[in-house]
Design a protein around this motif. Structure first.
Motif, PDB file in Angstrom:
ATOM      1  N   LEU A   1       0.744  -1.184  -0.074  1.00 42.12           N
ATOM      2  CA  LEU A   1       0.309   0.004  -0.035  1.00 42.12           C
ATOM      3  C   LEU A   1       0.860   1.254   0.042  1.00 42.12           C
ATOM      4  N   LYS A   2       1.964   1.063   0.788  1.00 44.31           N
ATOM      5  CA  LYS A   2       2.626   2.484   0.859  1.00 44.31           C
ATOM      6  C   LYS A   2       3.565   2.674  -0.513  1.00 44.31           C
ATOM      7  N   HIS A   3       4.023   1.586  -1.146  1.00 38.84           N
ATOM      8  CA  HIS A   3       4.515   1.558  -2.327  1.00 38.84           C
ATOM      9  C   HIS A   3       3.409   2.181  -3.486  1.00 38.84           C
ATOM     10  N   PHE A   4       2.269   1.588  -3.520  1.00 32.48           N
ATOM     11  CA  PHE A   4       1.208   2.310  -4.403  1.00 32.48           C
ATOM     12  C   PHE A   4       1.018   3.617  -4.180  1.00 32.48           C
ATOM     13  N   HIS A   5       0.998   3.957  -2.772  1.00 27.91           N
ATOM     14  CA  HIS A   5       0.905   5.199  -2.321  1.00 27.91           C
ATOM     15  C   HIS A   5       1.734   6.270  -3.153  1.00 27.91           C
ATOM     16  N   GLU A   6       3.116   5.680  -3.039  1.00 25.06           N
ATOM     17  CA  GLU A   6       4.382   6.529  -3.465  1.00 25.06           C
ATOM     18  C   GLU A   6       4.045   6.757  -4.919  1.00 25.06           C
ATOM     19  N   ARG A   7       3.581   5.746  -5.604  1.00 22.33           N
ATOM     20  CA  ARG A   7       3.367   5.712  -6.980  1.00 22.33           C
ATOM     21  C   ARG A   7       2.376   6.738  -7.486  1.00 22.33           C
ATOM     22  N   THR A   8       1.266   6.589  -6.495  1.00 23.88           N
ATOM     23  CA  THR A   8       0.042   7.376  -6.866  1.00 23.88           C
ATOM     24  C   THR A   8       0.483   8.843  -6.405  1.00 23.88           C
ATOM     25  N   THR A   9       1.125   9.332  -5.564  1.00 22.77           N
ATOM     26  CA  THR A   9       1.656  10.616  -5.215  1.00 22.77           C
ATOM     27  C   THR A   9       2.214  11.224  -6.460  1.00 22.77           C
ATOM     28  N   ALA A  10       3.484  10.371  -6.918  1.00 22.03           N
ATOM     29  CA  ALA A  10       3.977  10.854  -7.973  1.00 22.03           C
ATOM     30  C   ALA A  10       3.139  11.062  -9.203  1.00 22.03           C
ATOM     31  N   SER A  11       2.177  10.173  -9.348  1.00 22.64           N
ATOM     32  CA  SER A  11       1.418  10.420 -10.497  1.00 22.64           C
ATOM     33  C   SER A  11       0.505  11.714 -10.468  1.00 22.64           C
ATOM     34  N   PHE A  12       0.171  11.843  -9.146  1.00 22.82           N
ATOM     35  CA  PHE A  12      -0.611  13.081  -8.680  1.00 22.82           C
ATOM     36  C   PHE A  12       0.064  14.304  -8.943  1.00 22.82           C
ATOM     37  N   ASN A  13       1.134  14.286  -8.456  1.00 19.62           N
ATOM     38  CA  ASN A  13       2.034  15.544  -8.979  1.00 19.62           C
ATOM     39  C   ASN A  13       2.146  15.862 -10.236  1.00 19.62           C
ATOM     40  N   LEU A  14       2.556  14.678 -10.923  1.00 26.50           N
ATOM     41  CA  LEU A  14       2.541  14.932 -12.390  1.00 26.50           C
ATOM     42  C   LEU A  14       1.568  15.598 -12.948  1.00 26.50           C
ATOM     43  N   LEU A  15       0.143  15.005 -12.630  1.00 27.68           N
ATOM     44  CA  LEU A  15      -1.121  15.408 -13.112  1.00 27.68           C
ATOM     45  C   LEU A  15      -1.138  16.748 -12.910  1.00 27.68           C
ATOM     46  N   ARG A  16      -0.943  17.196 -11.407  1.00 27.85           N
ATOM     47  CA  ARG A  16      -1.112  18.529 -11.202  1.00 27.85           C
ATOM     48  C   ARG A  16      -0.243  19.417 -11.886  1.00 27.85           C
ATOM     49  N   GLN A  17       0.778  19.143 -12.133  1.00 25.15           N
ATOM     50  CA  GLN A  17       1.566  20.057 -12.898  1.00 25.15           C
ATOM     51  C   GLN A  17       1.227  19.981 -14.534  1.00 25.15           C
ATOM     52  N   LYS A  18       0.846  18.802 -15.003  1.00 26.75           N
ATOM     53  CA  LYS A  18       0.362  18.964 -16.366  1.00 26.75           C
ATOM     54  C   LYS A  18      -1.069  19.956 -16.340  1.00 26.75           C
ATOM     55  N   ARG A  19      -1.638  20.056 -15.324  1.00 20.09           N
ATOM     56  CA  ARG A  19      -2.995  20.521 -15.190  1.00 20.09           C
ATOM     57  C   ARG A  19      -2.621  22.330 -15.133  1.00 20.09           C
ATOM     58  N   ASP A  20      -1.642  22.453 -14.168  1.00 16.86           N
ATOM     59  CA  ASP A  20      -1.366  23.816 -13.999  1.00 16.86           C
ATOM     60  C   ASP A  20      -0.628  24.381 -15.364  1.00 16.86           C
ATOM     61  N   ASP A  21       0.269  23.592 -16.111  1.00 15.33           N
ATOM     62  CA  ASP A  21       0.909  23.835 -17.019  1.00 15.33           C
ATOM     63  C   ASP A  21      -0.237  24.295 -18.344  1.00 15.33           C
ATOM     64  N   PHE A  22      -1.063  23.424 -18.512  1.00 14.61           N
ATOM     65  CA  PHE A  22      -2.012  23.554 -19.492  1.00 14.61           C
ATOM     66  C   PHE A  22      -2.928  24.740 -19.036  1.00 14.61           C
TER      67      PHE A  22
END
Length: 932
Positions: A443-464
């Motif tokens: 769960l922690k590993h999945f949380h880390e991957r999700t957090t990284a994906s979440f940060n990447l998505l937030r960055q793409k949304r902000d850039d767009f």
């Protein structure tokens, strides 16, 4: 790992002991548990009833990962326990294997040799129903068809009913229902080819009658099990239809879901001309294109929901199916994958063709229309990702508290108030703790991957969002071009996967991958359901976006959405896509409404009679025999005191004992003969033994007098034989080698092959220096291959046994086989023994056996008087002269007795052959005559 290396793991293993992390041997309660690793990658468990059920007992697939870098090999058990793959570090040496799990415990296992179980033979009296012999009751169906049945057997199966009544029970039932009911009473199972309509009528009309509750349950289970296969096929069909509808939306062609994906269809894969570009299609209108994309997303969401249902259904219910049925389901699903891949290739080809045909102005128009949609989609995805991240953090917190308590102190909720825990409970707690730690890490590993994906998505949304309107349009337009350029690569990869599916993915690998994937999907679904309340707003929003009643019903069926009044009645159809969802039922579980799958068991097992040890009819039949009630025949066992002999059936009442093997002095006085009678029941004896059935239906004295006379068999041994015939199980406990050999001979005489096989198995464990040659001779006489091979191997390994007189008495072909077995081991201890060593092939051995048999049956022109005989007698020895004269005299006496019994219509040459083959014994000769 190579197959040759993998094979060392195959076989049956027993857990001998469990060693804790501290190196202390603990009594855990799982000692004696056996598991079988077969060459197909399947593992099956035999767990003692008193043992605690541990996580890896759910696993049914295994994989061996080869050792690398000095590390030992890994034995992976794949199961559905919390979605985990339970991995053991394995060390194997000869017949010992040590399994170490996560520095938690070590299981010492020993290879065991599995023999045929004595209760594996099924028990059935169906031949009596099929042939109708000795029937005393007639039951009529509503169509007028009559069924000849037996009140004795019916009473054994359903003693609650009066089967001798003037109007027997079941009279007047529909013909198919009556046939099914009688089949069950005689075989304790359902017939193959049973229709659902007949099962439904039988459950309704007969299922609640006294003595038929089990039949009603089996019919209901049959209906539920039949629905499982239909559900899986319907779910796959629904996914095919969703994909076809997506293809149609984007201008692709539909793929026939009944297609096998053969070469004829592959020829069209590169034909891009099939996609017709029209100016009036959705691709020329951005608004229509956006609407089409939304519709396609709805279909994709529905197909995904169906896939999750399928995985969860299989993962939760596969252990209730037989292995063959699970394999059939997996084979069917594998056969559909090429069709899905072809549908996906068709979709990608259509989209690629349309994208490449767009002009720059058309792409800009589409991009301008999609910009607001993209902003909305990014906002929704960001919100969903944020909620998912929060749920993961909550799940991690719950798992952490379960392991260490809210105050950080390690707890065990399952052991509160239980100060007296068994070793098995401690082991189970330790293993579960290790699995919980593993789950927490996952769960922690999945949380880390999700957090990284979440940060990447937030960055793409902000850039767009930071781009200008023109920049956003330009960005979307470039994305369409990039997507068009990537399609050929995607299509090539899909075609490679399709081509390699059968060639590179073996059946063993497919089973492992499929079971692992379904287990992970089921585990993920369980985690989502656990946090359903937190995710409910997101689930409701997804339902609002998809806006499909079938999708809502699928979520209800999965337990992700509470059923509304309108959707409750539709949830079943989401699972099967048809009316065949009767095997699913809704129930309330606590505060949450969840879908419970009906308990399923193997359809195949419903059509097989139970083992004798589990047969109610067999138990009652043995009690009936021991009680002696309602007996209508007698077995008369005639034994000569302290003398062994061949087993014969006297085909005439009061037949003489002249010539019985082992009887000295010819005829025994009446007082010297032991006669024991056993009462029996003709219909059961005839149904269980073909040899007795032929005798009782022959029209001879056995049938007329209802008596079968058996000579020179110990009465206690024959009693055990009859009890085994009634009960379906042979108890060989307490029998020595000689008694086992006598029992095996008795079983061979009466053609009871399964009993003969049990004796053979037991005798194989008693071969030693004193009896190896005798058992070899017996096995050759009774045509018991396994016992003969076992005896030959023993003799080849212990050559000193052939230095006894018994070896010289063996037939020549057996001597040859013994010498061949020794030669195969590279040994020749008798090289100086002239005239004894002969080397023959298997074919020569078979020919020698045929020659011996022909020699016994070829003496057709024997002299008819003593004077004629003397001209053929050699002068070499007076003892040989006397022996030949005695043989001719016994032959004449035996033939004369045969003529008196069977008449003079049989040619004398034929009677000569029979008498010689029977060693001049009248009773044996009669056996040969009537059996032929």
């Amino acid at each position: 790992m190579a197959a040759s290396e993998d094979s060392q793991f195959y076989g049956t293993w027993k857990i001998i002991e469990c060693v804790s992390l501290a190196g202390v041997v603990e009594i855990t309660g799982i000692e004696g548990t056996e598991f079988i690793l077969d060459e197909n990658g399947d593992v099956s468990w035999e767990v003692p009833d008193a043992a605690e059920h541990l996580p890896f007992f759910n696993c049914e697939t295994y994989e061996v990962c080869p050792a690398a870098g000095g590390e030992p090999a890994i034995l992976k058990f794949t199961g559905t326990y919390a979605g985990h793959i339970v991995e053991f570090r394995v060390d194997i040496s000869d017949d010992l294997m040590l399994l170490t799990y996560e520095k938690c415990c070590m299981l010492q296992c020993q290879r065991v040799a599995k023999s045929l179980k004595k209760d594996e033979c099924t028990y059935s009296l169906l031949s009596a129903l099929d042939q109708g012999f000795f029937s005393d009751v007639v039951i009529k169906a509503d169509s007028g068809k009559e069924f000849k049945v037996h009140s004795l057997i019916l009473h054994l199966s359903a003693p609650e009913l009066d089967w001798k009544a003037e109007v027997p029970p079941l009279t007047g039932l529909p013909e198919d229902v009556l046939s099914l009911s009688l089949y069950f009473l005689y075989a304790e199972c359902l017939p193959r080819g049973l229709s659902e309509a007949t099962a439904q009528r039988c459950a309704k009309m007969v299922g609640k009658m006294p003595g038929f509750s089990r039949l009603g349950q089996m019919c209901q289970t049959f209906l539920e099990n039949t629905a499982l296969t239909q559900q899986i096929k319907s779910l796959i069909s629904d996914m095919h239809k969703c994909t076809d509808r997506i293809n149609n939306l984007f201008g692709g062609r539909s793929i026939d879901e009944n297609s096998t994906g053969g070469d004829d269809e592959d020829e069209d894969d590169d034909d891009d001309e099939r996609v017709v570009i029209l100016e009036g299609t959705v691709w020329a209108n951005p608004a229509k294109l956006c609407y089409t994309v939304r519709q396609a997303m709805r279909e994709e969401a529905l197909a995904t929901a169906k896939l999750v249902i399928l995985c969860d259904l299989f993962a939760k219910r596969k252990h209730e199916l037989s292995r063959e049925e699970r394999h059939e389901i997996m084979k069917y699903i594998k056969s559909r994958i090429p069709i899905f891949l072809k549908q996906l290739v068709t979709l990608l080809k259509a989209i690629k063709t349309h994208l490449q045909s767009l002009t720059q102005q058309q792409r800009n128009n589409i991009a301008s229309y999609l910009v607001p949609e993209m902003e909305t989609i990014l906002d929704i995805m960001f919100r969903f990702a944020n909620e998912t991240k929060a749920v993961l953090e909550q799940a991690i917190s719950v798992s952490h508290d379960k392991l260490f308590g809210k105050g950080g102190e390690k707890t065990d909720n399952n052991n509160k108030g239980n100060k007296k825990s068994s070793g098995g409970f401690i082991l189970g707690r330790t293993l579960r703790h290790a699995l919980h730690v593993k789950e927490l890490k996952k769960l922690k590993h999945f949380h880390e991957r999700t957090t990284a994906s979440f940060n990447l998505l937030r960055q793409k949304r902000d850039d767009f969002n930071m781009k200008s309107e023109a920049g956003k349009v330009r960005n979307v337009s470039q994305a369409l071009v990039h997507l068009s350029d990537e399609f050929p690569f995607f299509m090539m990869r899909l075609k490679e996967i399709t081509a390699a599916l059968d060639d590179k993915v073996t059946w063993k690998e497919w089973k492992y991958l499929f079971k692992m994937a379904t287990a992970k999907v089921s585990w993920s679904l369980a985690k989502v359901i656990t946090n359903k309340d937190t995710l409910q707003p997101m689930i409701e929003e997804i339902c609002g976006i998809v806006r499909s009643e079938e999708f809502d019903s699928s979520l209800v069926a999965l337990g992700l959405k509470s059923p509304s009044q309108d959707s409750t009645t539709k949830s079943s159809s989401a699972l099967s896509g048809s009316e065949n969802a009767s095997s699913l039922k809704m129930s309330n579980d606590g505060d949450h409404n969840t879908t419970k799958y009906a308990q399923l068991s193997s359809i195949e097992s419903l059509c097989v009679s139970p083992c004798a040890s589990k047969s109610v009819t067999a138990t009652r039949a043995l009690q009936l025999f021991r009680g002696g009630t309602d007996a209508d025949m007698v077995f008369e066992v005639v034994t000569l005191p302290d003398e062994g002999g061949d087993i014969v059936i006297d085909h005439i009442e009061g037949g003489t004992l002249e010539g019985c093997a082992g009887a000295e002095g010819g005829v025994k006085e009446e007082g010297e003969v032991e006669v024991v009678e056993f009462k029996a029941h003709r219909v059961i004896v005839a149904a269980r033994c073909d040899r007795f059935r032929r005798a009782l239906l022959s029209g001879m004295q056995e049938a007329i007098k209802r008596k079968i006379v058996v000579h020179d068999v110990p009465s206690d041994l024959f009693l055990r034989f009859l009890e085994s015939l009634y009960s379906g199980t042979l108890d060989t406990d307490g029998l020595n080698v000689e008694q086992l050999a006598d029992m095996m001979t008795l079983c061979d005489r009466y053609e009871m092959d399964w009993m003969k096989r049990q004796c053979e198995i037991d005798l194989r464990g008693h071969v030693d220096e004193e009896n190896a040659l005798c058992l070899l001779n017996l096995a050759d006489h009774l045509n018991s291959k396994d016992l003969r091979d076992c005896a030959l191997r023993f003799i080849a390994e212990h050559q000193e046994v052939i230095d006894c007189d018994m070896y010289d008495e063996l037939p020549e072909h057996l001597k040859d086989e013994v010498q061949d077995a020794i030669d195969w081991r590279g040994l020749d201890p008798h090289s100086g023994r002239s005239g004894m060593r002969m080397t023959h092939s298997c074919s020569n051995t078979s020919l020698s056996e045929i020659d011996d048999l022909a020699a016994n049956l070829s003496l057709t022109d024997q002299p008819t008087s003593q004077s004629q005989t003397t001209t053929h007698v050699s002068d070499s020895s007076s003892s040989e002269d006397l022996a030949l004269v005695e043989d001719v005299t016994r032959l004449e006496a035996c033939v004369e007795d045969l003529i008196n019994i069977v008449g003079d219509s049989v040619p004398r040459e034929e009677l000569n052959r029979i008498a010689i083959a029977a060693d001049y014994d009248v009773n044996r000769a009669l056996n040969f005559f009537f059996s032929s």
